[in-house]
Design a protein around this motif. Sequence first.
Motif, mmCIF file in Angstrom:
data_model
loop_
_atom_site.group_PDB
_atom_site.id
_atom_site.type_symbol
_atom_site.label_atom_id
_atom_site.label_comp_id
_atom_site.label_asym_id
_atom_site.label_seq_id
_atom_site.Cartn_x
_atom_site.Cartn_y
_atom_site.Cartn_z
ATOM 1 N N THR A 45 79.582 22.866 16.829
ATOM 2 C CA THR A 45 79.400 21.427 16.995
ATOM 3 C C THR A 45 78.316 20.905 16.056
ATOM 4 O O THR A 45 77.258 21.517 15.903
ATOM 5 C CB THR A 45 79.013 21.103 18.454
ATOM 6 O OG1 THR A 45 80.033 21.586 19.319
ATOM 7 C CG2 THR A 45 78.841 19.599 18.645
ATOM 8 N N ALA A 46 78.577 19.779 15.440
ATOM 9 C CA ALA A 46 77.600 19.122 14.569
ATOM 10 C C ALA A 46 77.196 17.797 15.210
ATOM 11 O O ALA A 46 78.028 16.906 15.410
ATOM 12 C CB ALA A 46 78.193 18.885 13.189
ATOM 13 N N ASN A 47 75.926 17.673 15.570
ATOM 14 C CA ASN A 47 75.445 16.462 16.243
ATOM 15 C C ASN A 47 75.130 15.333 15.263
ATOM 16 O O ASN A 47 75.039 14.173 15.643
ATOM 17 C CB ASN A 47 74.192 16.787 17.067
ATOM 18 C CG ASN A 47 74.495 17.775 18.189
ATOM 19 O OD1 ASN A 47 75.542 17.673 18.822
ATOM 20 N ND2 ASN A 47 73.589 18.713 18.421
ATOM 21 N N ASN A 48 74.970 15.672 14.007
ATOM 22 C CA ASN A 48 74.664 14.679 12.984
ATOM 23 C C ASN A 48 75.933 13.898 12.633
ATOM 24 O O ASN A 48 76.923 14.484 12.199
ATOM 25 C CB ASN A 48 74.108 15.389 11.743
ATOM 26 C CG ASN A 48 73.637 14.424 10.675
ATOM 27 O OD1 ASN A 48 74.059 13.267 10.618
ATOM 28 N ND2 ASN A 48 72.759 14.911 9.806
ATOM 29 N N PRO A 49 75.935 12.564 12.794
ATOM 30 C CA PRO A 49 77.140 11.776 12.495
ATOM 31 C C PRO A 49 77.547 11.803 11.031
ATOM 32 O O PRO A 49 78.685 11.460 10.692
ATOM 33 C CB PRO A 49 76.744 10.353 12.927
ATOM 34 C CG PRO A 49 75.257 10.337 12.892
ATOM 35 C CD PRO A 49 74.827 11.709 13.272
#
Length: 290
Positions: free
Chosen positions: A28-32
Amino acid sequence: MAGNAYSFKANPQQVEKIIHFYDYCKVTANNPNILFRAATNAFTIQIYTNYTVLIQGSKAVNEYAIWQKMEDGFAHMGSDEVGTGDYFGPIVVACCLVQEADYPFLNQLGVKDSKQLDDKKIRLLAPLLMKRLKAKVSILSNTKYNQIYHSDHFNLNVIKSYLHNFLIAKLKEETKFEGPIIIDQFCDEELYFKYLKDYKATNVIRDVSFYIKAENQFMAVACASILARYEFLKRMDQMSVELKRPLLKGASNEVDQLAIAIAKEHGLEYLKKYVKYNFANTKKVLKALQ
């Protein structure tokens, strides 16, 4: 490019390929601003929304080399094994080095994962590959396998780790190759190196990368799978001649019945020369002999 970090600008088609390629280790990548992120113990891949690809980690250079040359083909070494799911026959591991100049030849031959090729095609392709490529093959006989498995308490993954490392080290020494080395992943990378350490393997090659279904993604692994399968088929042919009956692949009920027939005719000790005795099939053989 700095230290263990590499970046490049990809086009939409490349981005699609990269996402598919690393789907097995997606996180998962939390950075948009990050479109896709993948990570292993050796590297991380981040694709930003502007299609910039950032690769970091101890083996980032290998991943970077892959995507810089993926379209035209890149030099790499690949290792694969066969026979680990077959009750009859040896375990065979092969390691190949493919150079950039080899790709037109290999593409013309239609080289791909050996599991996608029938035995007739394997027997045709393997001799051609052996003439063209630098390669090493190791064949672990059933007698040696049974001896190692029971006397030294090895499991199958320990044995495979040993054989892969042994061949990679040999081929690397012979060719002086310093590029990416790919292993078709059969266990976790940490376990692979733990097995080699626990059983005191010598000349451990650490600059290797593990990929699930690598034979579908890397030409050298596909070639290795063909060479390993070819040697496995040759040994099965020889065993069939010795036993005066065709041996079967796999570990099915038909294989059980064949093993039972051989054991009844020649005895259990004789059967051990042709099978992996620790397989569950042996229980059925023993029950039939009671």
